[in-house]
Design a protein around this motif. Structure first.
Motif, PDB file in Angstrom:
ATOM      1  N   THR A   1     -46.291  -4.641 -70.058  1.00 44.84           N
ATOM      2  CA  THR A   1     -44.940  -4.083 -70.071  1.00 44.84           C
ATOM      3  C   THR A   1     -44.970  -2.603 -70.431  1.00 44.84           C
ATOM      4  OG1 THR A   1     -44.044  -6.233 -70.647  1.00 44.84           O
ATOM      5  CG2 THR A   1     -42.638  -4.341 -71.040  1.00 44.84           C
TER       6      THR A   1
ATOM      7  N   THR B   1     -42.112   4.029 -65.428  1.00 37.63           N
ATOM      8  CA  THR B   1     -40.693   4.266 -65.185  1.00 37.63           C
ATOM      9  C   THR B   1     -40.092   5.308 -66.121  1.00 37.63           C
ATOM     10  OG1 THR B   1     -40.240   2.370 -66.597  1.00 37.63           O
ATOM     11  CG2 THR B   1     -40.199   2.010 -64.231  1.00 37.63           C
TER      12      THR B   1
ATOM     13  N   LYS C   1     -39.828   5.296 -69.422  1.00 40.76           N
ATOM     14  CA  LYS C   1     -39.204   4.851 -70.665  1.00 40.76           C
ATOM     15  C   LYS C   1     -40.060   5.244 -71.863  1.00 40.76           C
ATOM     16  CE  LYS C   1     -37.303   0.796 -72.921  1.00 40.76           C
ATOM     17  NZ  LYS C   1     -37.139  -0.649 -72.872  1.00 40.76           N
TER      18      LYS C   1
ATOM     19  N   ARG D   1     -37.393  -1.145 -60.803  1.00 42.25           N
ATOM     20  CA  ARG D   1     -38.013  -1.992 -61.815  1.00 42.25           C
ATOM     21  C   ARG D   1     -37.151  -3.211 -62.099  1.00 42.25           C
ATOM     22  NH1 ARG D   1     -39.595  -0.436 -68.039  1.00 42.25           N
ATOM     23  NH2 ARG D   1     -40.521  -2.439 -68.510  1.00 42.25           N
ATOM     24  N   LYS D   2     -37.800  -4.349 -62.149  1.00 39.22           N
ATOM     25  CA  LYS D   2     -37.118  -5.568 -62.582  1.00 39.22           C
ATOM     26  C   LYS D   2     -37.639  -5.937 -63.960  1.00 39.22           C
ATOM     27  CE  LYS D   2     -37.851  -9.953 -62.115  1.00 39.22           C
ATOM     28  NZ  LYS D   2     -37.192 -10.361 -63.352  1.00 39.22           N
ATOM     29  N   PHE D   3     -36.698  -6.227 -64.867  1.00 36.40           N
ATOM     30  CA  PHE D   3     -37.117  -6.509 -66.247  1.00 36.40           C
ATOM     31  C   PHE D   3     -37.659  -7.918 -66.393  1.00 36.40           C
ATOM     32  CE2 PHE D   3     -33.840  -3.227 -66.841  1.00 36.40           C
ATOM     33  CZ  PHE D   3     -34.567  -2.320 -67.573  1.00 36.40           C
TER      34      PHE D   3
END
Lengths: 250, 377, 530
Positions: free
Chosen positions: A49, A56, A58, A89-91
């Motif tokens: 993750t 991305t 973050k 992005r898919k969480f």
């Protein structure tokens, strides 16, 4: 995808992220081609993750290079800029806009102007409607278009989120555990959907479900303690002694 | 896609009610004799006007809290700044009629031995400038504050706390005589507005009608915003901020835009409030006032716009009644209201009413919607 | 007075046996007291004081108290016991002359008496009396006391007192045109060493026309005193800052616990502090009416009670309101604000809106003088108490299972829940603990602030600032935050004024939060961001 491109779409080199001394990523290097699908496996805490977070925008890496299309330095951009470059992005847990209808969820995700003033003045076009119709078909939610996203089942939310990713028309999709909490049939359908998507886009899938990974039938990277432990076809990786030791178990 | 018109059912109801109030109240004041039970007495008009300006403040709070999840505990600051802008205009209108009869300097400046008008008081004798400032000053403060806060992703309770600190700091600042805003006493003893004597019945009716109009305008503006795609993005931010960010939306810009707009609405509310109550002082910056405005919205039902108006009117009417009849109980009631609404009526009066209505409808039609399976493919 | 009496008698006895000088300026001056003229009396006081005669002190004292009687050129001292003694011989006097009259006083004479007393008590055997005398001479700068003071310096053994005496001598010499340059330069040096506000005043107010070789060193000495005083005053401000910081620490530390563990903003936290202060008030009232002898211990009795009362209220609030609002921090904020209004109004209804008087036990009054610092005991007690409370909490968090569970919940609530920690019980206990700590903060604050229903409101915003500045869920952060804000506030005050200083600080914190949205000591990692 006809534009002339460098062979690698996404390039990570020597990326390190540490939280108060704990190295979530440790000199991680990874390269991903255009229209390649890659499965990432690895035990909890391997840095899967965190890797997504770095790509991305973050999380900022403490050191290392992250390049997109050979020219964009992702470490200097924020989430919105990276999203506009074409990374979706898919969480891990499906995150959709619960209070909006399914079609509004997709509408918000559609590629287009992202500024507040254009949003205030935007009009709904036929073209947008057609795009939304097509996407609803593809993620099999046409029948639910007016319902609130919060009312959907877990699996449907996963699919809606993938649909929202597609609406962004990204070059690269990062998909975190898409099969979690799905029935066997749904898992198989999801694998089909991702394989279909990978025909035109690059996809990175993080997954624990080995059956699902096998169904994807793509190159696999196994992470452990923030670096790459093994990489290659699933059979080769799963035969690797270290992988068996730290992840798969004997 | 359902087309959402700005003139939906709720808007029509709200606008009709506001129009009816704006017509009925003056008519009942002027045409109905004082003895009649339908007579609206003279002192009631500025009171109702005050409620309407509070409703506009509530609307501005609802716009950011209800739709974007930003809980500002400092919106009273924007309200008060708008009020001070109007107050400065009204002070300049007093002219030589003050106690010290100085043609330029307001009384408190003469009292402080000031020799000339501070630079920031210039221009306030001209109404359009003052009106512009009532919008611009709160707007600029909100822009600067929001730019700093949203860019560094200060969210949730942190944001609430620093907005509270902001209004608290402003309150301390305005209490200082050196600031040039009348210190402790604030601005008062107004004489007239745009040439009309401020105490006269006619002026009060005009101000009341203007307040109703401003509220209607503010409501329509907010309705337009929340029904647009911008509004959808705001709700998206409220419910899943990082999802919105990963879709490529610059969340901070959206928040900043709506926060600034909301502050300007609050400024207008303050500017309407001051001529009707006849005073503005630093007490308006008190953090408690800002929190009270939040509870109006919570009581009415947040995220509905109409609920904010309803809540402001209901709570303030209650406050007027209680502080008259049972003053020592008002804080119990207000405190209890905070607890009751958050605990038992999280969607406020409007939400509760809607739930009841839909339940009733379901029972009447015998249709059990929740029995319809939707997971079947 | 008994002691002084005894000591005078001993002194007299001592002097009579050792000294043979009977005729001298003292005896010569006596008739002047009987002359019934103010200027004669004044002159005689000077002579008597300078004479060094053992009866000088009792005589001047008697004069001051109206017990010096005169009749036909003879002077008598009436002892407080009623007996008369002859001022010339010190012998008891038998038959009382009929026309004895008290020597009359006016203001000039009284001043002369004051000055003379200073000089005379310089030689007394009580250290406190000598200290007082030295101080009196230092203030009066009476040249008449010079000889006595020099005698006193010669026989003084206590180094501290010696310094005081020398300063007194210096104060006389400095402005005295008759004194030698060397003496006056010595005076400058001595005063420079003394280095207080009084010395500065002496040094900077030399009479016009003083020769430059005195003025220049005096100016230099004054400058050095000024900078030393500035340093002391800065230190004093730091002390005030530490003291304010301790108050903030006490008020904020409970908030930090509840905010940190539960992510809950407790707007009623200030009211918990207020309840603690009212508990102290009630305890003191009961002690006053029933067992006044325990008053000195009232705070120690109030501490556990306040903890129990406010901790109980905290648990009650958590169980009845807050636990239904988990995961909705903004709603919690509003609900607790409502509770704070209710608590305020309840206290106002029960105790009235006025300030209630909370007494300070005797052991907490007074101040410790330390160099140029003045440390009041009540502030010192609060600083010590704040640190003790902080240390205790730190130990609780670190070494008890409650603390361990609370830290676990702070870092990852879900994970803590899934390994079997009963998070809701931990929440209740954490809230109770935070509120209880607020309560004991209230006990401490009752000593320095007005105990009124609004007590808590005055601290709530500052406490938030401390917690937000220090970083949530980190007690050390709260400590650093409280001390930084306290000291910064007090150091700003002399330049910007109290209100503007506070505004500047608020603005600074608002700006700081933009840079470090999670405070100075923020937890890092994925769990926090999720």
């Amino acid at each position: 995808m006809t534009e002339p491109v460098t062979p690698t779409l996404l390039y990570l080199d020597n990326v390190t992220v540490s939280f108060d001394g704990f190295k979530a990523l440790n000199a991680l290097s990874l390269a991903l081609d255009h229209t390649e699908m890659r499965a990432i496996i690895g035990p909890n805490g391997a840095g899967k993750t965190t890797m997504m977070d770095v790509i991305t925008g973050k999380t900022r890496p403490n050191q290392g290079t992250v390049l997109f299309e050979g020219k964009h330095d992702l470490t200097s951009l924020d989430e919105a800029e990276i999203a506009e470059l074409g990374i979706g992005r898919k969480f891990q847990t499906p995150t959709v806009f619960d209070m909006h209808s399914i079609e509004d969820n997709l509408l918000l995700a559609l590629k287009g102007e992202r500024g507040p003033f254009s949003a205030l003045l935007s009009r709904h076009t036929n073209q947008e409607s057609e795009r939304i119709d097509a996407l609803l078909e593809r993620v099999r939610l046409t029948a639910h278009r007016q319902r609130r996203a919060g009312e959907l089942s877990h699996g449907q939310k996963q699919w809606l989120e993938i649909g929202m990713l597609l609406a962004q028309e990204p070059k690269l999709l990062l998909v975190d555990e898409p099969a979690a909490g799905m029935t066997d049939q749904e898992t198989a359908d999801t694998a089909d959907l991702l394989r279909d998507i990978a025909k035109t886009r690059s996809v990175v899938v993080v997954e624990h479900d080995m059956t699902f990974v096998r169904e994807l039938d793509v190159k696999v990277t196994c992470l452990h303690e923030g670096s790459v432990l093994a990489e290659g076809p699933l059979d080769a990786v799963s035969a690797n002694e270290r992988v068996i030791e730290v992840y798969l178990g004997r | 896609m359902r087309k959402q018109s700005v003139f939906d059912r709720q808007s029509i109801v709200v606008l009709s009610l506001l129009a009816a109030t704006a017509v009925l109240v003056p008519v009942l004041n002027v045409s109905v004799p004082p003895g009649s039970p339908f007579h609206v007495s003279d002192h009631l008009i500025p009171l109702l006007g005050k409620y309407l300006s509070f409703a506009l403040l509530a609307l501005s709070v609802d716009l950011i809290w209800g739709f974007c999840g930003i809980l500002s505990l400092g919106h009273g600051a924007f309200f008060a700044l708008g009020g001070y802008a109007m107050g400065m205009y009204l002070m300049r209108q007093i002219g030589p009629r003050g106690v010290y009869a100085d043609p330029i300097l307001p009384d408190f400046m003469v009292f402080l031995n000031w020799k000339e008008l501070p630079w920031f008081w210039h221009g306030f004798d001209w109404f359009p400038f003052a009106a512009l400032m009532a919008l611009a000053v709160p707007g600029c403060l909100a822009f600067v504050f929001g730019w700093l806060a949203f860019r560094s992703r200060v969210t949730g309770v942190y944001l609430s706390i620093i907005t509270q600190a902001m209004t608290f700091a402003l309150m301390l600042a305005f209490f200082r005589n050196d600031m040039g805003f009348g210190g402790n006493n604030g601005l008062t003893d107004f004489k007239d507005i745009l040439g009309l004597p401020i105490q006269s019945g006619f002026t009060r009716i005009v101000l009341f009608v203007l307040s109703a109009a401003a509220l209607a305008g503010g409501y329509m503006l907010c309705r337009w915003v929340v029904n647009s795609k911008l509004g959808k993005v705001l709700v998206a931010i409220r419910d899943a901020e990082s999802r919105t960010r990963f879709l490529g939306y610059r969340v901070e810009n959206y928040k900043l835009a709506v926060f600034t707009l909301s502050a300007m609405l609050a400024g207008v509310a303050g500017a309407l409030y001051v001529p009707q109550v006849g005073i503005i002082n630093p007490g308006e910056f008190a953090p408690a006032n800002s929190i009270e405005a939040v509870v109006w919205v919570a009581v009415g039902g947040r995220g509905t716009l109409a609920g904010a108006i309803l809540g402001a009117l209901v709570v303030n009417a209650g406050k007027t009644w209680f502080t008259g009849a049972l003053p020592e109980f008002w804080l119990f009631v207000l405190g209890g209201l905070f607890v009751f609404v958050t605990l038992l009526m999280p969607r406020g009066i409007l939400g509760a009413a809607k739930d009841l209505w839909e339940q009733g409808k379901r029972v009447r039609s015998g249709l059990r919607r929740d029995a319809v399976p939707f997971a079947a493919e | 007075m008994i002691n002084l009496r005894d000591f005078l008698r001993t002194l007299l006895l001592l002097v009579f046996t050792t000294s043979g000088a009977f005729a001298g300026p003292y005896e010569d001056a006596l008739p002047k007291f009987a002359a019934d003229s103010y200027s004669d009396t004044e002159a005689a006081i000077g002579t008597v004081a300078a004479s060094g005669h053992p009866l000088s002190l009792p005589l001047v004292e008697a004069l001051r108290d109206g017990r010096l009687l005169a009749s036909a050129g003879q002077v008598f001292i009436r002892e407080p016991s009623g007996g008369l003694i002859n001022a010339a011989t010190g012998q008891a006097f038998g038959p009382v002359p009929a026309d004895l009259k008290p020597v009359r006083l006016n203001n000039r004479v009284r001043r002369a008496i004051e000055a003379a007393m200073g000089g005379l008590t310089l030689l007394s055997s009580g250290a406190a009396a000598r200290r007082e005398a030295a101080r009196a001479v230092f203030r009066s700068r009476d040249a008449a006391a010079l000889r006595t003071i020099e005698q006193a310096i010669a026989r003084e053994a206590d180094p501290d007192l010696k310094l005081a005496l020398q300063a007194a001598r210096a104060s006389i010499l400095l402005g005295n045109e008759a004194a030698s340059t060397a003496d006056r330069l010595w005076a400058v040096e001595t005063l420079r060493e003394r280095g207080d506000q009084d010395a500065l005043a002496l040094l900077s107010s030399l009479p016009a026309g003083t020769q430059p070789e005195i003025v220049e060193p005096a100016d230099r000495a004054a400058d050095s005193i000024r900078s030393r005083l500035a340093l002391w005053s800065a230190l004093q401000n730091v002390w005030y800052g530490v003291s304010l910081g301790s108050v903030l620490l006490l008020a904020a530390i409970g908030l930090s616990i509840t905010f940190g563990t539960m992510g809950v903003i407790n707007m009623a936290h200030g009211e918990m502090v207020m309840l603690g202060a009212y508990t102290t008030f009630v305890v003191q009232e009961i002690i006053r009416t029933h067992v006044p002898s325990l008053f000195g211990a009232s705070l120690f009795i109030a501490l556990p009670l306040a903890f129990v009362v406010t901790g109980g209220v905290g648990v009650l609030i958590e169980r009845t309101v807050i636990r239904f609002l988990y995961g909705r921090p903004l709603e919690t904020l509003l609900a607790t604000w409502g509770l704070s209004l209710i608590l305020q109004q309840a206290v106002r209804t029960i105790f009235g809106p006025m300030n209630r008087e909370v007494g300070t036990p005797a052991w907490m009054s007074g101040a410790l003088e330390l160099g140029g610092l003045s440390l009041t005991y009540n502030r010192m007690a609060i600083v010590l108490f704040a640190f003790a409370a902080f240390g205790t909490l730190l130990l609780v968090m670190k070494y008890t299972s409650l603390g361990l569970y609370m830290r676990a919940v702070t870092q990852n609530r879900r994970m803590a829940g899934s390994i079997g920690i009963r998070t809701n019980r931990i929440d209740a206990l954490a809230f109770g603990l935070g509120s209880g700590v607020a309560g004991i903060a209230g006990v401490a604050l009752s000593q320095i602030d007005n105990v009124s229903p609004n007590l808590g409101q005055g601290y709530i915003i500052d406490s938030f600032m401390v917690v937000v500045f220090g970083g949530v869920g980190n007690l050390w952060g709260t400590l650093v935050g409280a001390m930084t804000l306290g000291v910064a506030n007090k150091l700003l005050e002399p330049y910007a004024g109290a209100v503007l200083g506070k505004i500047l600080l608020l603005v600074a914190i608002i700006l700081f939060i933009q840079r470090r949205p999670r405070g100075l000591f923020a937890l890092k990692g994925r769990a926090v961001e999720a």
